[in-house]
Design a protein around this motif. Structure first.
Motif, PDB file in Angstrom:
ATOM      1  N   UNK A  12       0.839  -1.203   0.000  1.00  0.00           N
ATOM      2  CA  UNK A  12       0.000   0.000   0.000  1.00  0.00           C
ATOM      3  C   UNK A  12       0.869   1.245   0.000  1.00  0.00           C
ATOM      4  N   UNK A  13       1.959   1.238   0.766  1.00  0.00           N
ATOM      5  CA  UNK A  13       2.851   2.404   0.815  1.00  0.00           C
ATOM      6  C   UNK A  13       3.413   2.714  -0.565  1.00  0.00           C
ATOM      7  N   UNK A  14       3.823   1.675  -1.285  1.00  0.00           N
ATOM      8  CA  UNK A  14       4.386   1.880  -2.617  1.00  0.00           C
ATOM      9  C   UNK A  14       3.325   2.422  -3.564  1.00  0.00           C
ATOM     10  N   UNK A  15       2.082   1.930  -3.451  1.00  0.00           N
ATOM     11  CA  UNK A  15       1.003   2.434  -4.299  1.00  0.00           C
ATOM     12  C   UNK A  15       0.702   3.894  -3.979  1.00  0.00           C
ATOM     13  N   UNK A  16       0.696   4.253  -2.692  1.00  0.00           N
ATOM     14  CA  UNK A  16       0.377   5.634  -2.308  1.00  0.00           C
ATOM     15  C   UNK A  16       1.493   6.591  -2.697  1.00  0.00           C
ATOM     16  N   UNK A  17       2.712   6.103  -2.817  1.00  0.00           N
ATOM     17  CA  UNK A  17       3.807   6.980  -3.227  1.00  0.00           C
ATOM     18  C   UNK A  17       3.606   7.501  -4.647  1.00  0.00           C
ATOM     19  N   UNK A  18       2.758   6.842  -5.436  1.00  0.00           N
ATOM     20  CA  UNK A  18       2.478   7.280  -6.803  1.00  0.00           C
ATOM     21  C   UNK A  18       1.308   8.258  -6.870  1.00  0.00           C
ATOM     22  N   UNK A  19       0.579   8.414  -5.771  1.00  0.00           N
ATOM     23  CA  UNK A  19      -0.571   9.325  -5.749  1.00  0.00           C
ATOM     24  C   UNK A  19      -0.071  10.759  -5.663  1.00  0.00           C
ATOM     25  N   UNK A  20      -0.943  11.731  -5.941  1.00  0.00           N
ATOM     26  CA  UNK A  20      -0.522  13.141  -5.858  1.00  0.00           C
ATOM     27  C   UNK A  20       0.107  13.473  -4.510  1.00  0.00           C
ATOM     28  N   UNK A  21       1.155  14.290  -4.559  1.00  0.00           N
ATOM     29  CA  UNK A  21       1.927  14.596  -3.353  1.00  0.00           C
ATOM     30  C   UNK A  21       1.123  15.366  -2.315  1.00  0.00           C
ATOM     31  N   UNK A  22       0.024  15.995  -2.725  1.00  0.00           N
ATOM     32  CA  UNK A  22      -0.758  16.762  -1.766  1.00  0.00           C
ATOM     33  C   UNK A  22      -1.712  15.931  -0.924  1.00  0.00           C
ATOM     34  N   UNK A  23      -1.892  14.658  -1.253  1.00  0.00           N
ATOM     35  CA  UNK A  23      -2.815  13.813  -0.496  1.00  0.00           C
ATOM     36  C   UNK A  23      -2.192  13.434   0.851  1.00  0.00           C
ATOM     37  N   UNK A  24      -3.029  13.396   1.880  1.00  0.00           N
ATOM     38  CA  UNK A  24      -2.612  12.958   3.207  1.00  0.00           C
ATOM     39  C   UNK A  24      -3.461  11.748   3.614  1.00  0.00           C
ATOM     40  N   UNK A  25      -2.936  10.981   4.575  1.00  0.00           N
ATOM     41  CA  UNK A  25      -3.581   9.721   4.921  1.00  0.00           C
ATOM     42  C   UNK A  25      -3.668   9.556   6.440  1.00  0.00           C
ATOM     43  N   UNK A  26      -4.795   8.982   6.870  1.00  0.00           N
ATOM     44  CA  UNK A  26      -4.989   8.692   8.289  1.00  0.00           C
ATOM     45  C   UNK A  26      -5.128   7.185   8.471  1.00  0.00           C
ATOM     46  N   UNK A  27      -4.324   6.628   9.365  1.00  0.00           N
ATOM     47  CA  UNK A  27      -4.363   5.197   9.681  1.00  0.00           C
ATOM     48  C   UNK A  27      -5.160   5.033  10.975  1.00  0.00           C
TER      49      UNK A  27
END
Length: 246
Positions: free
Chosen positions: A167-182
């Protein structure tokens, strides 16, 4: 003590302090380089369809482990192609890729009217760039491979670690402005509400650390634990980690 003797003591101390500062700077720079190479190597492996192994670096030298034997040589080739990698090696069993021994049939001089079918091509869909699309991809990956932990512990299982890393590798390709809450959830245990809250928070933090250790900036990831306050069903469905685009 005379002025000459004081200078004799000061000069070696200054040289020692300068050497220590230079060593600390070199160590910090090396650690940052190794983390950057590891993140880029994991991204390259994920794009090549090889997300199941682990890569660590000693300087610019890569050490691969945990890959299935039939994928190890391919993983080695991918990592060696990452810019900045000096050398790479694989630990564990490796199955060599044997060349095909099937002989080509002799060509026929008899003309034939049978036409070959047109070649087919396959394309890979680009990663989503909107929040809804990224969230859907996260949910799909978590459904296919949930992030799992050792019983009553914040230690991830081997499968759970690989799921979080993918999941981390997939999210690294998303726009840099996106933030995530676990967000961590657990079932009520012997320790009651406070123990459930603490365990859920520790599990969420463990996943957040994997995300930030595999390409995401620390400022883009937050975590929280909700204990057993939001059950999703019975048993295993209550023990889950959710990742939300915020």
């Amino acid at each position: 003590m005379s002025g000459g003797r004081r200078w004799i003591l000061v000069v070696p101390i200054a040289v020692l302090v300068t050497a220590l500062l230079a060593g600390v700077a070199t160590w910090a720079q090396s650690g940052g380089m190794e983390r950057d190479l590891a993140a880029r190597a994991q991204t390259a492996l994920f794009e090549a369809g090889l997300p199941t192994g682990d890569v660590r670096f000693d300087g610019r030298d890569a050490i691969l482990s945990g890959f299935p034997p039939d994928q190890a040589l391919r993983a080695l080739e991918v990592v060696q192609g990452v810019d900045g990698v000096r050398a790479a090696k694989v630990t564990g069993d490796v199955v060599p890729l044997a060349p095909s021994t099937t002989a080509s049939p002799p060509s026929s001089t008899v003309p034939t009217t049978t036409s070959s079918p047109p070649p087919t091509t396959t394309t890979t869909a680009p990663p989503p760039t909107d929040k809804a699309g990224v969230q859907a991809e996260i949910d799909r990956m978590l459904t296919e491979t949930p992030i799992s932990f050792e019983p009553d512990s914040a230690r991830l299982t081997a499968d759970g670690t690989q799921a979080a890393r993918g999941i981390a590798i997939a999210l690294a390709k998303a726009p840099a402005g996106f933030r995530y809450r676990v967000t961590g959830h657990v079932a009520r245990g012997p320790g009651g509400e406070s123990a459930a809250l603490r365990l859920s928070r520790d599990r969420a933090r463990a996943v957040a650390r994997i995300l930030t250790g595999n390409g995401l900036a620390v400022s883009r990831v937050t975590y929280r634990g909700l204990g057993d306050t939001r059950p999703a069903g019975d048993g295993e469905e209550d023990r889950r980690v959710e990742i939300t685009v915020v």
